[in-house]
Each structure stands twice: as C-alpha cells, then as structure tokens.
Design a protein around this motif. Structure first.
Motif, PDB file in Angstrom:
ATOM      1  N   CYS A  80       0.799  -1.221   0.000  1.00 46.34           N
ATOM      2  CA  CYS A  80       0.000   0.000   0.000  1.00 46.34           C
ATOM      3  C   CYS A  80       0.840   1.284   0.000  1.00 46.34           C
ATOM      4  O   CYS A  80       0.395   2.312  -0.499  1.00 46.34           O
ATOM      5  N   CYS A 106       1.648   3.889  -2.894  1.00 44.99           N
ATOM      6  CA  CYS A 106       0.590   4.822  -3.298  1.00 44.99           C
ATOM      7  C   CYS A 106       0.114   5.678  -2.127  1.00 44.99           C
ATOM      8  O   CYS A 106       0.024   6.891  -2.231  1.00 44.99           O
ATOM      9  N   HIS A 107      -0.217   5.030  -1.012  1.00 45.79           N
ATOM     10  CA  HIS A 107      -0.867   5.769   0.068  1.00 45.79           C
ATOM     11  C   HIS A 107       0.110   6.422   1.038  1.00 45.79           C
ATOM     12  O   HIS A 107      -0.295   7.235   1.860  1.00 45.79           O
ATOM     13  N   ARG A 136     -13.330  10.656   6.441  1.00 45.02           N
ATOM     14  CA  ARG A 136     -14.229   9.694   5.791  1.00 45.02           C
ATOM     15  C   ARG A 136     -13.681   8.265   5.908  1.00 45.02           C
ATOM     16  O   ARG A 136     -14.421   7.332   6.196  1.00 45.02           O
ATOM     17  N   THR A 186     -10.364   4.129  -9.269  1.00 41.84           N
ATOM     18  CA  THR A 186      -9.053   4.033  -9.912  1.00 41.84           C
ATOM     19  C   THR A 186      -8.063   3.167  -9.141  1.00 41.84           C
ATOM     20  O   THR A 186      -6.915   3.023  -9.567  1.00 41.84           O
ATOM     21  N   MET A 187      -8.452   2.615  -8.007  1.00 36.15           N
ATOM     22  CA  MET A 187      -7.560   1.679  -7.304  1.00 36.15           C
ATOM     23  C   MET A 187      -7.914   0.259  -7.732  1.00 36.15           C
ATOM     24  O   MET A 187      -9.075  -0.123  -7.707  1.00 36.15           O
ATOM     25  N   TYR A 238      -6.708  -5.815  -4.955  1.00 36.91           N
ATOM     26  CA  TYR A 238      -5.562  -6.523  -4.391  1.00 36.91           C
ATOM     27  C   TYR A 238      -5.954  -7.878  -3.809  1.00 36.91           C
ATOM     28  O   TYR A 238      -5.108  -8.578  -3.264  1.00 36.91           O
TER      29      TYR A 238
HETATM   30  C1  HEC Z   1      -1.305   1.652  -7.209  1.00 35.35           C
HETATM   31  C2  HEC Z   1      -1.724   2.544  -6.203  1.00 35.35           C
HETATM   32  C3  HEC Z   1      -2.502   2.031  -5.016  1.00 35.35           C
HETATM   33  C4  HEC Z   1      -2.164   0.998  -4.164  1.00 35.35           C
HETATM   34  C5  HEC Z   1      -0.948   0.105  -4.233  1.00 35.35           C
HETATM   35  C6  HEC Z   1      -3.183   0.970  -3.161  1.00 35.35           C
HETATM   36  N1  HEC Z   1      -4.123   1.921  -3.396  1.00 35.35           N
HETATM   37 FE1  HEC Z   1      -5.735   2.344  -2.242  1.00 35.35          FE
HETATM   38  N2  HEC Z   1      -6.289   3.793  -3.532  1.00 35.35           N
HETATM   39  C7  HEC Z   1      -5.600   4.152  -4.661  1.00 35.35           C
HETATM   40  C8  HEC Z   1      -6.328   5.176  -5.359  1.00 35.35           C
HETATM   41  C9  HEC Z   1      -5.910   5.832  -6.655  1.00 35.35           C
HETATM   42  C10 HEC Z   1      -7.498   5.425  -4.593  1.00 35.35           C
HETATM   43  C11 HEC Z   1      -8.616   6.405  -4.892  1.00 35.35           C
HETATM   44  C12 HEC Z   1      -9.684   5.641  -5.629  1.00 35.35           C
HETATM   45  C13 HEC Z   1     -10.720   6.567  -6.192  1.00 35.35           C
HETATM   46  O1  HEC Z   1     -11.665   6.869  -5.466  1.00 35.35           O
HETATM   47  O2  HEC Z   1     -10.556   6.930  -7.354  1.00 35.35           O
HETATM   48  C14 HEC Z   1      -7.419   4.546  -3.448  1.00 35.35           C
HETATM   49  C15 HEC Z   1      -8.385   4.497  -2.447  1.00 35.35           C
HETATM   50  C16 HEC Z   1      -8.298   3.720  -1.310  1.00 35.35           C
HETATM   51  C17 HEC Z   1      -9.260   3.712  -0.241  1.00 35.35           C
HETATM   52  C18 HEC Z   1     -10.502   4.586  -0.149  1.00 35.35           C
HETATM   53  C19 HEC Z   1     -11.629   3.927  -0.883  1.00 35.35           C
HETATM   54  C20 HEC Z   1     -12.868   4.780  -0.845  1.00 35.35           C
HETATM   55  O3  HEC Z   1     -13.908   4.221  -0.525  1.00 35.35           O
HETATM   56  O4  HEC Z   1     -12.798   5.955  -1.182  1.00 35.35           O
HETATM   57  C21 HEC Z   1      -8.823   2.814   0.682  1.00 35.35           C
HETATM   58  C22 HEC Z   1      -9.495   2.459   2.002  1.00 35.35           C
HETATM   59  C23 HEC Z   1      -7.596   2.241   0.168  1.00 35.35           C
HETATM   60  N3  HEC Z   1      -7.300   2.813  -1.026  1.00 35.35           N
HETATM   61  C24 HEC Z   1      -6.840   1.295   0.840  1.00 35.35           C
HETATM   62  C25 HEC Z   1      -5.712   0.692   0.304  1.00 35.35           C
HETATM   63  C26 HEC Z   1      -4.983  -0.355   0.973  1.00 35.35           C
HETATM   64  C27 HEC Z   1      -5.298  -0.901   2.346  1.00 35.35           C
HETATM   65  C28 HEC Z   1      -3.967  -0.710   0.130  1.00 35.35           C
HETATM   66  C29 HEC Z   1      -2.953  -1.810   0.332  1.00 35.35           C
HETATM   67  C30 HEC Z   1      -3.489  -3.129   0.380  1.00 35.35           C
HETATM   68  C31 HEC Z   1      -4.066   0.122  -1.047  1.00 35.35           C
HETATM   69  N4  HEC Z   1      -5.139   0.958  -0.909  1.00 35.35           N
HETATM   70  C32 HEC Z   1      -3.195   0.058  -2.113  1.00 35.35           C
HETATM   71  C33 HEC Z   1      -4.403   3.635  -5.103  1.00 35.35           C
HETATM   72  C34 HEC Z   1      -3.740   2.594  -4.528  1.00 35.35           C
END
Ligand code: HEC
Length: 238
Positions: free
Chosen positions: A136, A139-140, A165, A184-185, A188
C-alpha cells in the motif's frame, strides 16, 4: 411503365411465397438461413441424453472429489473453527476469499460490517505493517497520508487514508476496497490472502490513531513525559 413493374412485382411476390412460404407442414429441419444462426449447431444440451457416450448421458459427471470454485467445504461446528480461536496464519481459511461470511467479504448480511474477525495480537500488527509497507505504501504513503511515490509519477487520484471519511469507514468496506479495488484503485484480493487483508486493516487503524491522537489517548502515568505545550493542543476527533 409503372404498371408493368407492379405486375412483375406482384407475380414475383406470389412466386416467392409459393416456393418458400405456407408449406403446410411442420419441419424439424433448420430453416433456410443465409448466415447460419449460432443457436443452431451441434452441441450437447444440458441434462439431455446423448448416444455418443456409453452411459447415454450428455453431460459428464465431475471427477470424484471435485469441489466447485468458491465453495466453502462445510466444517464441523467446533471451537477450533472459530476465527478468533487460532492464530491468523494457522486459520483454516488462510487463503483467498471463499464463501460469503464476514471474514471473507466484509459484509454482514447486506451491510458492511465492522470489527476485526482475527484476534489483534502483536504478531498480527507486525504482519499488517509488513504487508502494508509492501502493498500500500507506494501509493498511500508510509503513514497513509496519500503521499506515496506514485503521486510524483502522475497517479493523482490517490487518497489520504487519514481523511475523516476513511477513519469513519467500516472495516468491512475497507476490506472490500482491498479485495475488489475502488474506482481508480485496482483489486488486491488476488495478491493478498484474507488474513493479511485484516492484518493490513488493523495496522491502518493504528496509523490513523497515530496521526490523530488526542491527549486522552496517552495513559495518565505517561502524560508527565510529554512536554507541556505552550497552549492546549487543538481538539481533534477520534
Ligand atoms: C497503485 C496505487 C494504489 C495501491 C498500491 C493501493 N491503493 Fe488504495 N487507492 C488508490 C487510489 C488511486 C485510490 C482512490 C480511488 C478513487 O476513489 O478513485 C485509493 C483508495 C483507497 C481507499 C478509499 C476507498 C474509498 O472508498 O474511497 C482505501 C481504504 C484504500 N485505497 C486502501 C488501500 C490499501 C489498504 C492498500 C494496500 C493493500 C491500497 N489501498 C493500495 C491507489 C492505490
């Protein structure tokens, strides 16, 4: 001229109907088709007999011991099958999502559930930290503030998981975002086994608390170790 055309047209219409239409009998033959329909082709019909096989059945029986994909084998209702009763890595369901229960989907009935279905131990948190940092962080960001390295390379839609939120979001919904992705995520679920997803959520909750700590989170006996702030710290929500 027009009359001649009409007569010829009428005659040829009668001729076409005489040859192709109103044949007066039923037929099991396929109708005349310029481009044959795919619906009419050699095939084995479901549940239909077929002379080709010795047993006269069209559909074949599954190989002995076959388990359908996504089917969770019924387990005896014994204490060791309780998710909390065993360590997360020896959990009988330590695999990818199967079944429809909260542990596998984050849903309780039709709604997102909340709460960690695994016992929160030091081992679980360390596993969560390791998995979060692997899957994670890019990105995050390391404290989930939405500032991972990919942002510099143009992935502008990454959100901060420190937002109000997401802090208020149920564990089940976050589980589902990890499993199936969101907008866009990408998903996994295929990369992270179920107990690891819960471990990541446990660690994410710790990160969220770490960035939004209030004085009330510090045990009384440790408060003296804090430097006295010049003015009271701004009140922050949990
Ligand atoms: C390649 C990049 C990437 C990775 C790696 C990634 N994310 Fe994300 N994540 C994003 C993006 C981009 C968004 C925004 C999605 C959107 O709303 O367009 C997001 C949104 C989220 C959200 C919010 C969803 C919502 O309801 O708005 C959560 C919770 C989240 N990610 C958790 C995780 C977790 C936990 C991991 C690891 C397992 C992870 N992400 C890995 C790119 C990534």
């Amino acid at each position: 001229m027009l009359r001649g055309f009409l007569v010829i047209f009428l005659l040829s219409t009668i001729a076409v109907i005489a040859v192709f239409g109103f044949r007066g009998q039923k037929s099991t033959q396929p109708p005349t088709e310029v481009f044959p329909d795919m619906v009419r082709q050699m095939k084995v019909r479901a549940q239909a007999p077929l002379g080709f096989f010795a047993d006269g059945r069209g559909p074949r029986l599954p190989v002995a011991g076959t388990v359908p994909i996504g089917y969770e084998m019924p387990k005896p209702d014994t204490p060791e099958n309780e998710p909390a009763a065993v360590g997360p890595w020896s959990h009988p369901n330590a695999s990818f999502s199967v079944g429809t229960d909260y542990y596998n989907t984050g849903k309780m009935g039709d709604h997102w559930g909340t709460g960690l279905p695994l016992e929160v131990t030091r081992e679980l948190m360390e596993r969560g930290q390791q998995r979060f940092n692997i899957t994670c962080v890019m990105c995050h960001g390391a404290v989930a503030a939405g500032d991972g390295i990919t942002k510099k390379y143009g992935l502008a839609t990454v959100v901060s998981l420190q937002d109000e939120r997401i802090r208020k979001m149920s564990d089940g919904e976050i589980f589902n975002t990890i499993t199936n992705g969101k907008n866009t995520m990408m998903a996994y679920g295929p990369n992270i086994i179920v107990p690891d997803r819960w471990a990541i959520i446990a660690y994410l909750r710790a990160l969220q608390r770490s960035q939004n700590a209030a004085i009330a989170d510090v045990p009384d006996e440790n408060r003296s170790e804090l430097e006295k702030p010049a003015s009271p710290p701004p009140a922050k929500g949990k």
